[in-house]
Design an enzyme around this catalytic site. Structure first.
Site, mmCIF file in Angstrom:
data_model
loop_
_atom_site.group_PDB
_atom_site.id
_atom_site.type_symbol
_atom_site.label_atom_id
_atom_site.label_comp_id
_atom_site.label_asym_id
_atom_site.label_seq_id
_atom_site.Cartn_x
_atom_site.Cartn_y
_atom_site.Cartn_z
ATOM 1 N N HIS A 10 -2.193 6.253 -2.279
ATOM 2 C CA HIS A 10 -2.824 5.755 -3.381
ATOM 3 C C HIS A 10 -4.280 5.644 -3.336
ATOM 4 O O HIS A 10 -4.909 6.214 -2.221
ATOM 5 C CB HIS A 10 -2.539 4.156 -3.115
ATOM 6 C CG HIS A 10 -2.995 3.578 -1.946
ATOM 7 N ND1 HIS A 10 -4.244 3.318 -1.602
ATOM 8 C CD2 HIS A 10 -2.402 3.061 -0.668
ATOM 9 C CE1 HIS A 10 -4.784 2.677 -0.519
ATOM 10 N NE2 HIS A 10 -3.393 2.609 0.145
ATOM 11 N N ARG A 61 -1.181 -1.130 -5.270
ATOM 12 C CA ARG A 61 -1.864 -0.180 -5.243
ATOM 13 C C ARG A 61 -1.292 1.471 -5.441
ATOM 14 O O ARG A 61 -1.841 2.367 -5.841
ATOM 15 C CB ARG A 61 -2.725 0.028 -4.022
ATOM 16 C CG ARG A 61 -2.110 -0.116 -2.707
ATOM 17 C CD ARG A 61 -3.112 -0.556 -1.619
ATOM 18 N NE ARG A 61 -2.736 -0.709 -0.288
ATOM 19 C CZ ARG A 61 -2.046 -1.622 0.338
ATOM 20 N NH1 ARG A 61 -1.746 -2.786 -0.236
ATOM 21 N NH2 ARG A 61 -1.522 -1.579 1.850
ATOM 22 N N GLU A 88 2.936 0.112 3.356
ATOM 23 C CA GLU A 88 1.878 0.210 4.454
ATOM 24 C C GLU A 88 2.402 -0.265 5.708
ATOM 25 O O GLU A 88 3.160 -1.204 5.706
ATOM 26 C CB GLU A 88 0.627 -0.072 4.115
ATOM 27 C CG GLU A 88 -0.604 0.215 4.950
ATOM 28 C CD GLU A 88 -0.688 1.538 5.571
ATOM 29 O OE1 GLU A 88 0.257 2.072 5.911
ATOM 30 O OE2 GLU A 88 -1.815 2.066 5.141
ATOM 31 N N HIS A 158 1.379 5.026 1.069
ATOM 32 C CA HIS A 158 0.265 4.655 1.921
ATOM 33 C C HIS A 158 0.078 5.376 3.230
ATOM 34 O O HIS A 158 0.764 6.238 3.480
ATOM 35 C CB HIS A 158 0.547 3.371 2.258
ATOM 36 C CG HIS A 158 0.764 2.171 1.396
ATOM 37 N ND1 HIS A 158 0.127 1.481 0.519
ATOM 38 C CD2 HIS A 158 2.148 2.216 0.708
ATOM 39 C CE1 HIS A 158 0.724 0.963 -0.542
ATOM 40 N NE2 HIS A 158 1.986 1.297 -0.308
#
Length: 206
Positions: A10, A61, A88, A158
């Site tokens: 991202h 995100r 993440e 991520h």
């Protein structure tokens, strides 16, 4: 048959900008992050790439980055699967803490161990090894079969969930993957052989 897999981290998030441990918290992209995602889409368009399916995490995100990329490609209606497996790494008790403040509180060496060791998790959180243990089964069950079946796949996720995939794809050791930095908004284009190994790789980092 084309076996295309594109991984993209991202764009810069608000908490990246503030130097905070983010993990599973859900800040959106900064203006720079939006620009990075748009640029990623332009790079993929320049390569004349398009996709049959997209995968992303359960966090804004990554989803926002993917949406901006697909907008550049004229593929805003693309089938997209979202899953926490691609989230993440969970930073546990460090989540929301400024990284400099964490060093002051716990010591530079301890924070370095939590951030850069393969199998030592921060308190209440995940190590990279633990992150890989949820990412890789999902990859093998849901993503890789699509690629090997000839679908063109993009994954927006991520730094650490993608590190798990890069480690698997490129056959890296725990020591090697810890040194691998993935830039925000920079696609990595893999073309795979029929056994899932790499035929070619193109890193679109500036």
């Amino acid at each position: 048959m084309e076996r295309l897999l594109v991984l993209v981290r991202h764009g810069q998030s608000d908490w990246n900008l503030k130097n905070l441990f983010t993990g599973w918290k859900d800040p959106d992209l900064t203006e720079q992050g939006v620009a990075e995602a748009v640029e990623a889409g332009k790079k993929l368009k320049d390569l004349k790439l398009s996709f049959d399916i997209a995968f992303t995490s359960d966090l804004t995100r990554a989803q926002h980055t993917l949406a901006l990329i697909l907008e550049q490609l004229g593929q805003t209606g693309l089938e997209t699967l979202k899953d926490q497996a691609l989230n993440e790494r969970d930073y546990g008790d460090l989540t929301g803490m400024n990284k400099d403040e964490a060093r002051e509180k716990f010591g530079e060496e301890q924070v370095h161990v939590w951030r850069r060791s393969f199998d030592v998790p921060p308190p209440g959180g995940e190590s990279l090894k633990m992150t890989a243990e949820r990412v890789l089964p999902y990859y093998h069950a849901e993503i890789l079969p699509r690629v090997l079946g000839g679908e063109r796949v993009i994954v927006a996720a991520h730094g650490n969930s993608l590190r798990s995939l890069v480690m698997e794809l490129e056959g890296l050791t725990p020591e090697q993957i810890l040194k691998r930095e993935l830039a925000t908004g920079a696609p990595i284009v893999y073309r795979l052989k029929e056994d899932g190994s790499i035929d070619s790789v193109q890193d679109l980092t500036d």
